[in-house]
Design a protein around this motif. Structure first.
Motif, short mmCIF file in Angstrom:
data_model
loop_
_atom_site.label_atom_id
_atom_site.label_comp_id
_atom_site.label_asym_id
_atom_site.label_seq_id
_atom_site.Cartn_x
_atom_site.Cartn_y
_atom_site.Cartn_z
N ALA A 119 0.83 -1.21 0.00
CA ALA A 119 0.00 0.00 0.00
C ALA A 119 0.86 1.26 0.00
O ALA A 119 0.59 2.20 -0.76
CB ALA A 119 -0.93 -0.02 1.23
N HIS A 120 1.89 1.30 0.80
CA HIS A 120 2.77 2.48 0.83
C HIS A 120 3.60 2.61 -0.44
O HIS A 120 3.92 3.73 -0.86
CB HIS A 120 3.69 2.42 2.06
N LYS A 121 3.91 1.49 -1.10
CA LYS A 121 4.65 1.57 -2.36
C LYS A 121 3.78 2.15 -3.46
O LYS A 121 4.25 2.94 -4.29
CB LYS A 121 5.17 0.19 -2.75
N VAL A 188 16.60 -8.13 0.03
CA VAL A 188 15.38 -8.24 -0.77
C VAL A 188 15.36 -7.09 -1.76
O VAL A 188 15.41 -5.92 -1.36
CB VAL A 188 14.12 -8.20 0.12
N PRO A 189 15.31 -7.35 -3.06
CA PRO A 189 15.20 -6.25 -4.03
C PRO A 189 13.79 -5.70 -4.07
O PRO A 189 12.81 -6.45 -4.06
CB PRO A 189 15.60 -6.91 -5.36
N GLN A 194 3.81 -5.11 -8.24
CA GLN A 194 3.46 -5.91 -7.06
C GLN A 194 4.45 -7.04 -6.81
O GLN A 194 4.17 -7.92 -6.00
CB GLN A 194 2.05 -6.50 -7.27
N GLN A 195 5.56 -7.04 -7.48
CA GLN A 195 6.52 -8.11 -7.30
C GLN A 195 7.35 -7.89 -6.03
O GLN A 195 7.68 -6.77 -5.68
CB GLN A 195 7.46 -8.20 -8.50
N LEU A 267 10.25 -13.24 -3.54
CA LEU A 267 8.98 -13.91 -3.22
C LEU A 267 7.85 -12.97 -3.61
O LEU A 267 7.82 -11.83 -3.16
CB LEU A 267 8.94 -14.23 -1.72
N SER A 268 6.93 -13.45 -4.44
CA SER A 268 5.86 -12.60 -4.95
C SER A 268 4.48 -13.22 -4.77
O SER A 268 3.53 -12.83 -5.45
CB SER A 268 6.09 -12.29 -6.44
#
Length: 460
Positions: A119-121, A188-189, A194-195, A267-268
């Motif tokens: 949500a913040h992204k 974590v990249p 949404q990935q 992880l998506s």
């Protein structure tokens, strides 16, 4: 006495005493006398024998090249056959057993963090730096951020831009049982869209859980890097105080100990069906095999399906489909190593002598699903075993090929195949130099200087 007797038997008498008694002798005798003085090097020191050997190579170079090609290809094709491989086993005593009780039981917390991050992204239209700093600070970590910019020589494929700017956010969990001399990294990249939202959520849940444990002997760095490889390279250069790729960054305000190992998580999805591991780094570098074996051991312990090159290991090793499956996996690894491109963020750690792998959660059509709790337990077990290390990973192999995760091919087994293929080039070069025209070209190039030699090659 023997030398005196030979001197009297020669036609020249006293005049033939010097220089191994070759004066006045026949050419064949001079060749024999000259070669006898060389001991075991008679074949190489005798010009007549060298010429005979060169003529033999010129006459048989085509059959020899075909034989080397067949031998090299046959040897390489045999590497995928299971009796020609070695069973993977842990060489480091500190990581030899998986008898660790994993107690991570907060999958709901990981999913909540993932939803908040997503949500913040969306709201920030990029990486939510302020939210990450606040969340990590509330978890009890030392939080720092690093701004960076990179001028690209060519525009990127997505936005056709020459200037890339971003921010890395990382938190440090200090070890309560030791000084800050060694550390581990969980990265974590932060990908677009949404990935990888679930990976950030799981990392924050693990940070919260690790914060309450007292057995850590190494600092643990939780890193969220922006723009994938560019952000990771900027962070690594600033951490080690070097500037290799001319990335402009704000510097490193907080550091932990020397990094012993790193795991990059992608992880998506809320659930996964399997874990895929990527080992190929920059310019074909590979991590220590013990780190790959550690990942495989904990996947087996927790019942997770694990793959390499997207291929699941088969059990019927003595059948033709199993052999073709292993050969395809082996060829994919060779091709990825030959490309020189890192297959994940872990590939940049390897150039700093840090053992690292990338693990990717795959959600496919398979029936069995695993939640965040199982994935978190697997990562917890790996970090607890890496926490026991007393020195860097060095006892296992650094050069290997993997037809599966349970079997490997060491460098001593696959190098003869490449030796046969390289021998073809040696035979071709020797044939070209043995030809009259080729010998003249070689002598002409040897007479030129380095600069004129390269221009001569281009003109030729």
């Amino acid at each position: 006495l023997r030398w005196q007797r030979r001197r009297e038997e020669e036609p020249g008498g006293e005049a033939c005493a010097p220089a191994r008694l070759t004066c006045g002798a026949s050419p064949a005798r001079r060749g024999r006398l000259g070669s006898s003085g060389g001991g075991g090097m008679g074949l190489l020191s005798d010009p007549y024998r060298r010429r005979a050997l060169a003529r033999l190579l010129l006459r048989l170079h085509a059959p020899l090249c075909l034989a080397c090609l067949a031998g090299g290809l046959g040897w390489f094709l045999g590497l995928a056959f299971q009796p020609c491989t070695l069973r993977a086993s842990m060489s480091e005593n500190a990581m030899g057993s998986t008898m660790v009780e994993e107690r991570f039981a907060h999958p709901d917390r990981a999913l909540a963090h993932a939803r908040d991050f997503a949500a913040h992204k969306r709201k920030a239209r990029g990486m939510p730096v302020a939210w990450l700093e606040k969340t990590m600070w509330n978890l009890g970590l030392e939080v720092y951020k690093q701004s960076f910019s990179r001028t690209l020589p060519f525009p990127d494929e997505l936005r056709e831009r020459y200037m890339v700017t971003g921010t890395n956010v990382y938190g440090i969990l200090r070890a309560p049982r030791a000084a800050s001399t060694e550390s581990l990294v969980l990265s974590v990249p932060c990908s677009e869209g949404q990935q990888n939202n679930q990976a950030v959520g799981l990392m924050l849940a693990l940070a919260s859980y690790f914060r309450g444990q007292i057995y850590w002997a190494k600092d643990i760095i939780f890193l969220v890097n922006e723009h994938d490889l560019i952000g990771m390279e900027a962070w690594l250069e600033a951490y080690h105080d070097v500037n290799v790729t001319e990335v402009q960054s704000s510097g490193m305000l907080g550091r932990a100990g020397a990094i012993q190992a790193a795991i990059s998580l992608e992880l998506s999805s809320d659930v996964i069906t399997s874990f895929d591991v990527a080992v190929e780094g920059l310019n074909g570098q590979l991590p220590n095999l013990d780190l790959v074996n550690l990942f495989y051991a904990f996947c087996q312990k927790n019942g997770l399906l694990c793959t390499i090159q997207g291929k699941l290991q088969r059990s019927d090793w003595d059948s033709l489909p199993s052999y073709l499956h292993s050969l395809q996996t082996l060829l994919l690894m060779v091709l990825k190593q030959g490309s020189g491109r890192p297959q994940g963020d872990h590939g940049l750690f390897l150039r700093y002598h840090i053992e690292a792998i990338t693990v990717r959660g795959i959600n496919s059509f398979r029936q069995y699903k695993y939640d965040m709790g199982t994935v978190g337990k697997t990562l917890e077990g790996m970090f607890r075993k890496l926490n026991n290390l007393l020195e860097r990973l060095h006892q296992s192999y650094f050069f290997y090929l993997l037809p599966s995760l349970s079997r490997f091919v060491s460098i001593g087994i696959y190098m003869p195949a490449f030796g046969f293929l390289i021998l073809i080039l040696v035979l071709k070069i020797s044939c070209w130099c043995g030809d009259g025209r080729g010998r003249k070209d070689c002598l002409a190039l040897m007479a030129l200087g380095p600069g004129r030699r390269s221009s001569a090659w281009r003109c030729g």
